[in-house]
Scaffold this motif. Structure first.
Motif, PDB file in Angstrom:
ATOM      1  N   PHE A 163      14.660  14.213   3.216  1.00 19.86           N
ATOM      2  CA  PHE A 163      15.032  12.823   2.929  1.00 19.86           C
ATOM      3  C   PHE A 163      14.459  11.876   3.981  1.00 19.86           C
ATOM      4  N   LEU A 164      14.570  12.273   5.245  1.00 19.86           N
ATOM      5  CA  LEU A 164      14.040  11.434   6.321  1.00 19.86           C
ATOM      6  C   LEU A 164      12.528  11.258   6.186  1.00 19.86           C
ATOM      7  N   ALA A 165      11.838  12.329   5.831  1.00 17.20           N
ATOM      8  CA  ALA A 165      10.383  12.232   5.651  1.00 17.20           C
ATOM      9  C   ALA A 165      10.028  11.318   4.488  1.00 17.20           C
ATOM     10  N   SER A 166      10.815  11.378   3.412  1.00 18.21           N
ATOM     11  CA  SER A 166      10.527  10.531   2.247  1.00 18.21           C
ATOM     12  C   SER A 166      10.744   9.049   2.546  1.00 18.21           C
ATOM     13  N   ILE A 167      11.555   8.740   3.571  1.00 17.05           N
ATOM     14  CA  ILE A 167      11.792   7.345   3.956  1.00 17.05           C
ATOM     15  C   ILE A 167      10.766   6.884   4.982  1.00 17.05           C
ATOM     16  N   LEU A 168      10.510   7.716   5.997  1.00 15.49           N
ATOM     17  CA  LEU A 168       9.655   7.301   7.107  1.00 15.49           C
ATOM     18  C   LEU A 168       8.180   7.244   6.723  1.00 15.49           C
TER      19      LEU A 168
ATOM     20  N   LEU B 125       5.783  19.050   5.140  1.00 12.05           N
ATOM     21  CA  LEU B 125       5.681  19.509   6.523  1.00 12.05           C
ATOM     22  C   LEU B 125       7.045  19.502   7.210  1.00 12.05           C
ATOM     23  N   LEU B 126       7.792  18.397   7.096  1.00 10.48           N
ATOM     24  CA  LEU B 126       9.093  18.326   7.759  1.00 10.48           C
ATOM     25  C   LEU B 126      10.099  19.286   7.132  1.00 10.48           C
TER      26      LEU B 126
ATOM     27  N   PRO C 164       0.836  -1.212   0.000  1.00 13.16           N
ATOM     28  CA  PRO C 164       0.000   0.000   0.000  1.00 13.16           C
ATOM     29  C   PRO C 164       0.862   1.250   0.000  1.00 13.16           C
ATOM     30  N   ARG C 165       0.493   2.205  -0.846  1.00 11.80           N
ATOM     31  CA  ARG C 165       1.215   3.471  -0.946  1.00 11.80           C
ATOM     32  C   ARG C 165       0.216   4.622  -0.959  1.00 11.80           C
ATOM     33  N   SER C 166       0.639   5.720  -0.354  1.00 12.09           N
ATOM     34  CA  SER C 166      -0.177   6.934  -0.364  1.00 12.09           C
ATOM     35  C   SER C 166       0.729   8.098  -0.750  1.00 12.09           C
ATOM     36  N   ARG C 167       0.564   8.582  -1.980  1.00  8.76           N
ATOM     37  CA  ARG C 167       1.368   9.725  -2.413  1.00  8.76           C
ATOM     38  C   ARG C 167       1.020  10.973  -1.623  1.00  8.76           C
ATOM     39  N   ASP C 168      -0.240  11.066  -1.190  1.00 11.05           N
ATOM     40  CA  ASP C 168      -0.634  12.223  -0.389  1.00 11.05           C
ATOM     41  C   ASP C 168       0.093  12.243   0.945  1.00 11.05           C
ATOM     42  N   LEU C 169       0.243  11.053   1.563  1.00  9.49           N
ATOM     43  CA  LEU C 169       0.971  10.983   2.826  1.00  9.49           C
ATOM     44  C   LEU C 169       2.433  11.351   2.630  1.00  9.49           C
ATOM     45  N   ASN C 170       3.049  10.848   1.566  1.00  8.91           N
ATOM     46  CA  ASN C 170       4.450  11.171   1.299  1.00  8.91           C
ATOM     47  C   ASN C 170       4.632  12.668   1.056  1.00  8.91           C
ATOM     48  N   SER C 171       3.757  13.244   0.228  1.00  9.73           N
ATOM     49  CA  SER C 171       3.874  14.674  -0.079  1.00  9.73           C
ATOM     50  C   SER C 171       3.679  15.520   1.162  1.00  9.73           C
ATOM     51  N   ALA C 172       2.684  15.172   1.968  1.00 12.41           N
ATOM     52  CA  ALA C 172       2.414  15.952   3.179  1.00 12.41           C
ATOM     53  C   ALA C 172       3.575  15.851   4.156  1.00 12.41           C
ATOM     54  N   ALA C 173       4.125  14.650   4.331  1.00 11.38           N
ATOM     55  CA  ALA C 173       5.221  14.470   5.280  1.00 11.38           C
ATOM     56  C   ALA C 173       6.466  15.222   4.832  1.00 11.38           C
TER      57      ALA C 173
ATOM     58  N   SER D  34       5.904   3.964   7.453  1.00  8.90           N
ATOM     59  CA  SER D  34       4.820   3.983   8.436  1.00  8.90           C
ATOM     60  C   SER D  34       3.569   3.312   7.914  1.00  8.90           C
ATOM     61  N   LEU D  35       3.453   3.228   6.597  1.00  7.58           N
ATOM     62  CA  LEU D  35       2.252   2.627   6.003  1.00  7.58           C
ATOM     63  C   LEU D  35       2.445   1.158   5.677  1.00  7.58           C
ATOM     64  N   SER D  36       3.609   0.787   5.149  1.00  8.32           N
ATOM     65  CA  SER D  36       3.801  -0.598   4.698  1.00  8.32           C
ATOM     66  C   SER D  36       5.063  -1.237   5.241  1.00  8.32           C
ATOM     67  N   GLY D  37       5.805  -0.545   6.119  1.00 10.09           N
ATOM     68  CA  GLY D  37       7.024  -1.124   6.643  1.00 10.09           C
ATOM     69  C   GLY D  37       8.143  -1.100   5.616  1.00 10.09           C
TER      70      GLY D  37
END
Length: 374
Positions: free
Chosen positions: A102-107, A41-42, A29-38, A111-114
């Motif tokens: 970079f950290l946000a793009s990894i975490l 924001l960070l 499972p992937r969420s581009r919205d979650l990645n973009s927001a994280a 957080s969603l799929s491990g």
């Protein structure tokens, strides 16, 4: 595709094996919205914390670069050294901001799929180059859903942007009346606040998108009952193969059991339905052990081997039935049968001595064993 092949609907949740195969293929499972927001924001938070210091370092680097001594400008080695120092200064200035992004793009994906690294996902898939398949994906239901989500996200972000502009309109107009240094600092603060607000709005969108992505992923992995049966058959083996293996195991066990019959002291029979071979070694066993047993054809084979090796047979139907039903192979007889078996073995030992002419003919004992009531 599997649904068309099996003719069944995918109504069952994915098995652990199916989920593991999907992860190996990079299907998580992937969420581009979650990645973009994280990331937004960070990064904005890092700019708000480290931005002023980064600007000071970059300004000092620029001042140093514009105030070089003339002699160093015509020396290639000196210019290369200055360029290297300026590049390192610029990199160190923006490093905390880059590290936050970079950290946000990894975490965020983790957080969603491990953590998941798939080499199969890196392999080229030429099926994606099929224009007809791509045209079909354009008008698929999921494409319309994604289009609707994009429109809603645009509307939400636009509304928030308009609200921010209205709220900060006076502050923006006042920038023209401020000194250039203060105006730049004030403008930077307004931009960072705006980005943080928009990133928070994107988090709201991500909070809606994440459950949708998890649901769609679970739906894609659903299996039909036929697929589950096929997977179980592949994992555990087909009934025919398992039956053949079980048959081979039983034959091997029976063969090893028959090899123990010549080592027995006596064969207790029913006389025809059951046969139990007993062996007693005082130095190794506390009580006689059952080395072989069987019913019907196996019992007949035990009697045949006993006859070939001159192992004595003793007919005691109740005792034979109880030994067959209550004692496992290579196990000692229970204490409740000690007396009956002792009488049988004593008779066998006396019979051997008689055959050698050492003792008179022994009297056959009458074995009386009370069988349990069924």
């Amino acid at each position: 595709m599997a649904e068309q092949e099996t003719g069944q609907e995918r109504t069952e949740s994915a098995t652990p094996k199916r989920e593991e195969e999907a992860r190996r293929q990079g299907q998580v499972p992937r969420s581009r919205d979650l990645n973009s927001a994280a990331v937004t924001l960070l990064t904005a938070a890092a700019v708000s914390v480290f931005g002023y210091r980064a600007v000071e370092q970059l300004a000092a680097m620029m001042r140093g670069g514009l105030s070089l001594h003339f002699g160093s400008t015509i020396d290639p080695a000196q210019m290369f050294s200055n360029l290297n120092a300026a590049s390192m200064t610029a990199f160190m200035a923006v490093l905390p901001i880059l590290a936050a992004g970079f950290l946000a793009s990894i975490l965020a994906p983790m957080s969603l799929s491990g953590w998941n690294f798939s080499t199969e996902a890196l392999m080229p898939k030429f099926s994606r180059l099929d224009p007809m398949a791509g045209f079909g994906r354009m008008f698929a239901v999921t494409s319309w859903i994604e289009l609707g989500k994009s429109v809603l996200k645009f509307v939400l972000v636009a509304i928030i942007a308009v609200m921010l502009l209205k709220k900060d309109a006076r502050a923006l107009m006042a920038l023209s009346q401020q000194p250039i240094t203060e105006a730049m600092k004030h403008a930077a603060g307004l931009c960072i606040n705006a980005v943080l607000t928009l990133a928070s709005a994107m988090l709201i969108i991500a909070g809606i998108d994440v459950p949708i992505q998890l649901w769609q992923h679970a739906k894609q992995l659903k299996m039909s009952r036929q697929e589950i049966r096929e997977e179980h058959k592949e994992s555990e083996g087909s009934p025919e193969v398992k039956g053949k293996i079980r048959q081979m195991q039983q034959e091997s066990l029976r063969r090893r059991m028959m090899e123990q019959v010549p080592k027995a002291d006596v064969i207790i029979t029913n006389p025809t339905h059951f046969a139990v071979a007993l062996r007693y070694d005082e130095s190794r066993n506390r009580a006689p052990i059952v080395v072989a047993k069987g019913a019907d054809l196996i019992a007949a084979r035990i009697r045949e081997i006993a006859a070939e090796h001159k192992i004595p047979l003793f007919e005691a139907p109740p005792l034979a039935r109880m030994l067959y039903r209550s004692v496992d192979l290579n196990r000692e007889i229970p204490a409740s049968l000690y007396s009956a078996v002792a009488q049988v073995l004593t008779y066998i030992y006396q019979l051997r001595a008689y055959n050698k002419g050492l003792t008179p003919m022994p009297q056959r004992p009458n074995i009386d064993v009370a069988e349990p009531t069924p």
